[in-house]
Design a protein around this motif. Sequence first.
Motif, PDB file in Angstrom:
ATOM      1  N   SER A   4       5.381 -53.022 -29.784  1.00  0.00           N
ATOM      2  CA  SER A   4       5.746 -51.984 -28.811  1.00  0.00           C
ATOM      3  C   SER A   4       5.513 -52.483 -27.388  1.00  0.00           C
ATOM      4  O   SER A   4       6.260 -52.139 -26.469  1.00  0.00           O
ATOM      5  N   LEU A   5       4.471 -53.303 -27.214  1.00  0.00           N
ATOM      6  CA  LEU A   5       4.250 -53.889 -25.877  1.00  0.00           C
ATOM      7  C   LEU A   5       5.391 -54.846 -25.538  1.00  0.00           C
ATOM      8  O   LEU A   5       5.839 -54.922 -24.392  1.00  0.00           O
ATOM      9  N   GLU A   6       5.904 -55.558 -26.562  1.00  0.00           N
ATOM     10  CA  GLU A   6       7.078 -56.414 -26.328  1.00  0.00           C
ATOM     11  C   GLU A   6       8.269 -55.552 -25.906  1.00  0.00           C
ATOM     12  O   GLU A   6       9.046 -55.938 -25.023  1.00  0.00           O
ATOM     13  N   ALA A   7       8.398 -54.364 -26.532  1.00  0.00           N
ATOM     14  CA  ALA A   7       9.501 -53.457 -26.160  1.00  0.00           C
ATOM     15  C   ALA A   7       9.358 -53.026 -24.700  1.00  0.00           C
ATOM     16  O   ALA A   7      10.353 -52.918 -23.971  1.00  0.00           O
ATOM     17  N   VAL A   8       8.106 -52.795 -24.264  1.00  0.00           N
ATOM     18  CA  VAL A   8       7.863 -52.430 -22.857  1.00  0.00           C
ATOM     19  C   VAL A   8       8.293 -53.586 -21.943  1.00  0.00           C
ATOM     20  O   VAL A   8       8.968 -53.373 -20.925  1.00  0.00           O
TER      21      VAL A   8
ATOM     22  N   ALA B  92      -3.348 -46.888 -20.905  1.00  0.00           N
ATOM     23  CA  ALA B  92      -3.113 -47.475 -19.580  1.00  0.00           C
ATOM     24  C   ALA B  92      -2.652 -48.923 -19.692  1.00  0.00           C
ATOM     25  O   ALA B  92      -1.935 -49.430 -18.827  1.00  0.00           O
ATOM     26  N   SER B  93      -3.030 -49.583 -20.802  1.00  0.00           N
ATOM     27  CA  SER B  93      -2.724 -51.014 -20.935  1.00  0.00           C
ATOM     28  C   SER B  93      -1.227 -51.302 -21.058  1.00  0.00           C
ATOM     29  O   SER B  93      -0.802 -52.442 -20.875  1.00  0.00           O
ATOM     30  N   VAL B  94      -0.412 -50.286 -21.352  1.00  0.00           N
ATOM     31  CA  VAL B  94       1.035 -50.551 -21.423  1.00  0.00           C
ATOM     32  C   VAL B  94       1.561 -50.992 -20.052  1.00  0.00           C
ATOM     33  O   VAL B  94       2.624 -51.604 -19.953  1.00  0.00           O
ATOM     34  N   GLY B  95       0.787 -50.659 -18.996  1.00  0.00           N
ATOM     35  CA  GLY B  95       1.176 -51.080 -17.648  1.00  0.00           C
ATOM     36  C   GLY B  95       1.200 -52.597 -17.524  1.00  0.00           C
ATOM     37  O   GLY B  95       2.045 -53.167 -16.827  1.00  0.00           O
TER      38      GLY B  95
ATOM     39  N   LYS C  85       4.862 -59.593 -21.360  1.00  0.00           N
ATOM     40  CA  LYS C  85       4.389 -59.630 -19.971  1.00  0.00           C
ATOM     41  C   LYS C  85       2.952 -59.096 -19.966  1.00  0.00           C
ATOM     42  O   LYS C  85       2.649 -58.121 -20.642  1.00  0.00           O
ATOM     43  N   THR C  86       2.079 -59.749 -19.233  1.00  0.00           N
ATOM     44  CA  THR C  86       0.671 -59.300 -19.261  1.00  0.00           C
ATOM     45  C   THR C  86       0.088 -59.145 -17.854  1.00  0.00           C
ATOM     46  O   THR C  86      -1.108 -58.913 -17.699  1.00  0.00           O
ATOM     47  N   ASP C  87       0.942 -59.283 -16.830  1.00  0.00           N
ATOM     48  CA  ASP C  87       0.390 -59.304 -15.474  1.00  0.00           C
ATOM     49  C   ASP C  87       0.641 -58.027 -14.683  1.00  0.00           C
ATOM     50  O   ASP C  87       0.471 -57.988 -13.471  1.00  0.00           O
ATOM     51  N   GLY C  88       1.060 -56.943 -15.368  1.00  0.00           N
ATOM     52  CA  GLY C  88       1.310 -55.693 -14.646  1.00  0.00           C
ATOM     53  C   GLY C  88       0.006 -54.951 -14.354  1.00  0.00           C
ATOM     54  O   GLY C  88      -1.066 -55.330 -14.828  1.00  0.00           O
ATOM     55  N   ALA C  89       0.135 -53.857 -13.586  1.00  0.00           N
ATOM     56  CA  ALA C  89      -1.046 -53.022 -13.286  1.00  0.00           C
ATOM     57  C   ALA C  89      -1.141 -51.908 -14.327  1.00  0.00           C
ATOM     58  O   ALA C  89      -0.159 -51.635 -15.033  1.00  0.00           O
ATOM     59  N   ASP C  90      -2.305 -51.277 -14.437  1.00  0.00           N
ATOM     60  CA  ASP C  90      -2.446 -50.168 -15.381  1.00  0.00           C
ATOM     61  C   ASP C  90      -1.397 -49.091 -15.103  1.00  0.00           C
ATOM     62  O   ASP C  90      -1.069 -48.817 -13.941  1.00  0.00           O
TER      63      ASP C  90
END
Length: 322
Positions: free
Chosen positions: A18-22, A51-54, A164-169
């Motif tokens: 789901s994080l990949e989908a984001v 919040a981590s989906v950010g 992607k792992t560098d976004g904000a909350d």
Amino acid sequence: MSVLVYIEQAEGKIKKTSLEAVSFASALAAKTGEGDVIAVALGSVDQAELASVGKAGATKLLHASDSRLDAGVIQAHATAVAQAFEKTGSKTVVLAKSSLGDAVAARLAIKVNAGLVSNVVELPNTDSGYIVKRSIYTGKAFAETSLTTENKILAIKKNAIDLKTDGADAAVESLEVNIPDSDFGSKITATERATGEVLLPEADIVVSGGRGMKGPENWGMIEDLAKTLGAATGCSKPVSDIGWRPHHEHVGQTGVKVAPSLYVAIGISGAIQHLAGVNSSKCIVVINKDPEAPFFKAADYGIVGDAFEVVPKLNEALKAEL
Ligand SMILES: Cc1cc2nc3c(=O)[nH]c(=O)nc-3n(C[C@H](O)[C@H](O)[C@H](O)COP(=O)(O)OP(=O)(O)OC[C@H]3O[C@@H](n4cnc5c(N)ncnc54)[C@H](O)[C@@H]3O)c2cc1C
């Protein structure tokens, strides 16, 4: 405008797919100018998880915390996502391809009158129309689908995009949904794991053994390596047919299809029927004593050697590193 992402969770944790989908939705929104990425999560999920989906690219997360939504109640999830779709004024929903995702997407497509493409492998080509590339025939071919509907649903194949792992909350807001009791007419009342270990279809790393392992008494080696890597164990079809390993570990065309980040194949020849179940893996490592084994052609890394010598050494080296 925004792109909506349906989030799947298991035991309160958001699934990596789901994080990949984001991340896919974030790249899509940047490409099409659809604005924000809004995720929608259903049921009891840990606040920090929400919040981590950010980090994966969502600006906002809508959370319907009704605990009746914890188990994959398909109809109720489709209703909740349809209400989030109306509320946000989105035109596109992105989700991870999975058994739950496919079932929800099909019902959602009817509710919001959307065109649906599943098993999507890359961002759509919007140069002329809206052409979506999807994987077909267990990854052996691709189909291009033209979507002409105003509303669109894209179900993304695992590993189709880098996370992607560098976004904000993300900002978390509660979502009020109105779900009729009839949507809960069919629900999961209990789940039982076939094993206590990492589940094969969900695993991010898989260590598999084939007939080259000679017998079930040698599987400790496979299990030790899997434990070191935090991996699920798999096997080739003949291995489960002979009864060395349970059938739910059989990987391939007629077994479980996996798409882990890392697939380690030990003493497996690499027959086409086995490859059909693993060719969506991001990285394939093959250990085989025969340099002509067909699996080497599909491998990212290959070790020509006797598994009984290589695997214990590899395991020791990894233990020292991890
Ligand atoms: C309709 C159909 C559907 C099928 N579906 C599937 C499926 O879903 N999944 C599947 O797996 N198969 C499937 N098969 C079977 C498939 O065709 C192969 O027969 C099978 O995958 C071979 O399994 P294997 O590689 O473990 O065994 P083998 O073909 O016997 O290969 C063993 C390998 O181990 C290597 N080896 C031996 N000793 C060592 C050692 N000491 N160290 C390192 N390497 C060693 C050998 O060099 C060899 O490459 C299907 C077949 C058919 C006809």
